[in-house]
Write a protein that holds these residues in place. Structure first.
Motif, PDB file in Angstrom:
ATOM      1  N   UNK A 182       0.880  -1.300  -0.027  1.00  0.00           N
ATOM      2  CA  UNK A 182      -0.032   0.039  -0.066  1.00  0.00           C
ATOM      3  C   UNK A 182       0.860   1.306   0.079  1.00  0.00           C
ATOM      4  N   UNK A 183       2.263   1.062   0.313  1.00  0.00           N
ATOM      5  CA  UNK A 183       3.121   2.170   0.511  1.00  0.00           C
ATOM      6  C   UNK A 183       3.752   2.783  -0.893  1.00  0.00           C
ATOM      7  N   UNK A 184       3.088   1.608  -1.807  1.00  0.00           N
ATOM      8  CA  UNK A 184       4.436   1.595  -3.133  1.00  0.00           C
ATOM      9  C   UNK A 184       3.545   2.686  -4.061  1.00  0.00           C
ATOM     10  N   UNK A 185       2.446   2.950  -3.776  1.00  0.00           N
ATOM     11  CA  UNK A 185       1.593   3.810  -4.800  1.00  0.00           C
ATOM     12  C   UNK A 185       2.545   5.123  -5.215  1.00  0.00           C
ATOM     13  N   UNK A 186       2.775   5.089  -6.748  1.00  0.00           N
ATOM     14  CA  UNK A 186       3.739   6.285  -7.146  1.00  0.00           C
ATOM     15  C   UNK A 186       2.853   7.600  -7.245  1.00  0.00           C
ATOM     16  N   UNK A 187       1.485   7.584  -7.075  1.00  0.00           N
ATOM     17  CA  UNK A 187       0.850   8.917  -7.138  1.00  0.00           C
ATOM     18  C   UNK A 187       1.012   9.495  -5.804  1.00  0.00           C
TER      19      UNK A 187
END
Length: 422
Positions: free
Chosen positions: A141-146
């Motif tokens: 969940x922490x890897x969202x590029x936005x």
């Protein structure tokens, strides 16, 4: 020895399966440790069922190296385990169809407001649409590029006390975004500001600036110091709004359990000087509140008709004594006592199989909100849902969090319309 272990494992699995559907620890006479164990096992097995099945499959493989599975007892045990897994999978099937039920409930309570064409968050409609990667590895969940995550920002550092918050924000901070102040749970005695990361990352990806705050714990402090700490966080948030692309005119509070209580208190005690020592003139207004399995009743655990010894023990630490000795503090800590016609909208969410907080407790608070005609508010009672369901991105969270997202979007759209910004 192998036979004894196999029997013990099988009986334990029966207990754990039943506990998911109805917590076996009774609030009226169970110790804090027993209730906590019942809750943790129900939560982990119910919301992490795939991992539970994999774990038990490994245990079966270990037993296969003995001759227990060649005996009638072994086959009977396997049937018991498989039956338990099937029953637990039926629960997940029910959860998978929960969004449709929530949609109907929100339509009934909010009517036209809910039926407007707000952006609808995606929810899994079948097993193929479940985010399995997120379920098995919550760190994704922490890897969202936005989005961008800023950890451990100090918001208060005085008299040897240092408090920090985490910021989840969209990459574009040049425009003003709506804000969320998230307050973690933990019975006012423990907890982590990373507990609601799933909701925070999703809302940040939708263009919200989210602040997950910490506060001091009992028994080192007593109420209202916890609330004052959170208001200090709100002061810092508003003072630094421009840097993080936040619209200081629209901030909502969310929180779970003890954090749900503090979120409600933040919404109901806006600009009350007794909770803002040293910053009495600071704007601490809140524009909406979503307490998730929040704690609202502080007197019943001490009554003979409704005993809850484990909760009473925590409340004595929280308030510095019993209601008889600290009457004013118990009146002060009860959210219903602060409800008025000026209260912001509320969305109350409560699991029906919650081992720690009863549905009746949340419903009583809902009735108080209704009595004061608090606008655009709703109450969702969730079947087969346990305490802390939102901490991990499980199927339960994936099916419920989108309703919270849409509700917050609705509140913000209403704010923009009423303020002439849209």
């Amino acid at each position: 020895m192998v036979t004894i272990l196999f029997i013990f494992w099988t009986l334990g699995s029966i207990f754990i399966t039943l506990n998911v559907f109805r917590p076996l620890a009774k609030r009226s006479n169970s110790s804090f440790q027993v209730i906590l164990f019942s809750f943790v096992m129900s939560w982990l097995v119910g919301d992490l069922l795939p991992q539970w099945i994999i774990l038990n499959t490994g245990i079966i493989l270990l037993f296969s190296f003995s001759d227990i599975l060649n005996q009638p007892l072994g086959w009977a045990g396997l049937i018991v385990h498989l039956s338990g897994w099937i029953i637990l999978m039926l629960r997940l099937w029910i959860i998978l169809y929960l969004p449709e039920r929530l949609e109907h409930k929100m339509e009934e309570q909010l009517g036209v407001q809910w039926n407007k064409k707000y952006p609808r968050p995606l929810v899994p409609r079948n097993i193929l649409e479940i985010d399995w990667e997120c379920w098995f590895n919550p760190n994704t969940v922490f890897d969202d590029p936005r989005i961008e995550i800023i950890r451990d920002q100090v918001f208060y550092n005085e008299a040897g006390v240092q408090l920090k918050l985490d910021i989840y924000r969209p990459l574009n901070t040049k425009k003003k975004h709506p804000g969320i102040l998230q307050i973690h749970g933990g019975a006012w005695i423990t907890g982590s500001k990373r507990q609601a990361s799933f909701l925070m990352t999703r809302m940040a990806a939708r263009g919200w600036v989210c602040f997950s705050v910490s506060y001091r714990f009992s028994p080192d402090i007593i109420f209202p110091e916890h609330l004052i700490d959170v208001k200090r966080a709100l002061r810092w948030i508003r003072n630094n709004a421009e840097e993080h692309g936040l619209d200081p005119d629209f901030i909502v509070t969310t929180g779970g359990s003890a954090g749900g209580h503090l979120a409600a208190m933040m919404a109901l005690t806006q600009n009350r000087v007794e909770f803002q020592p040293g910053f009495e003139k600071m704007d601490t207004s809140i524009h909406g509140c979503v307490p998730i399995y929040g704690v609202f009743n502080f007197h019943d655990p001490f009554e003979n008709q409704t005993p809850y010894p484990a909760k009473a023990r925590v409340l004595k630490m929280l308030c510095g004594g019993t209601p008889k000795k600290q009457h004013d503090r118990y009146e002060q800590i009860t959210p219903a006592n602060w409800i008025s016609g000026k209260a912001p909208p509320f969305l109350l969410i409560q699991g029906e199989t919650d081992a720690l907080v009863s549905t009746s407790e949340t419903y009583s608070f809902w009735e108080a909100l209704e009595a004061h005609k608090v606008p655009n508010s709703a109450f969702l009672s969730l079947p087969l849902v346990q305490h802390a369901f939102d901490i991990l991105p499980s199927l339960t969270a994936q099916c419920i969090i989108p309703t919270i997202e849409r509700y917050l979007i609705m509140l913000h759209e209403n704010h923009l319309y009423n303020s002439g910004k849209k």
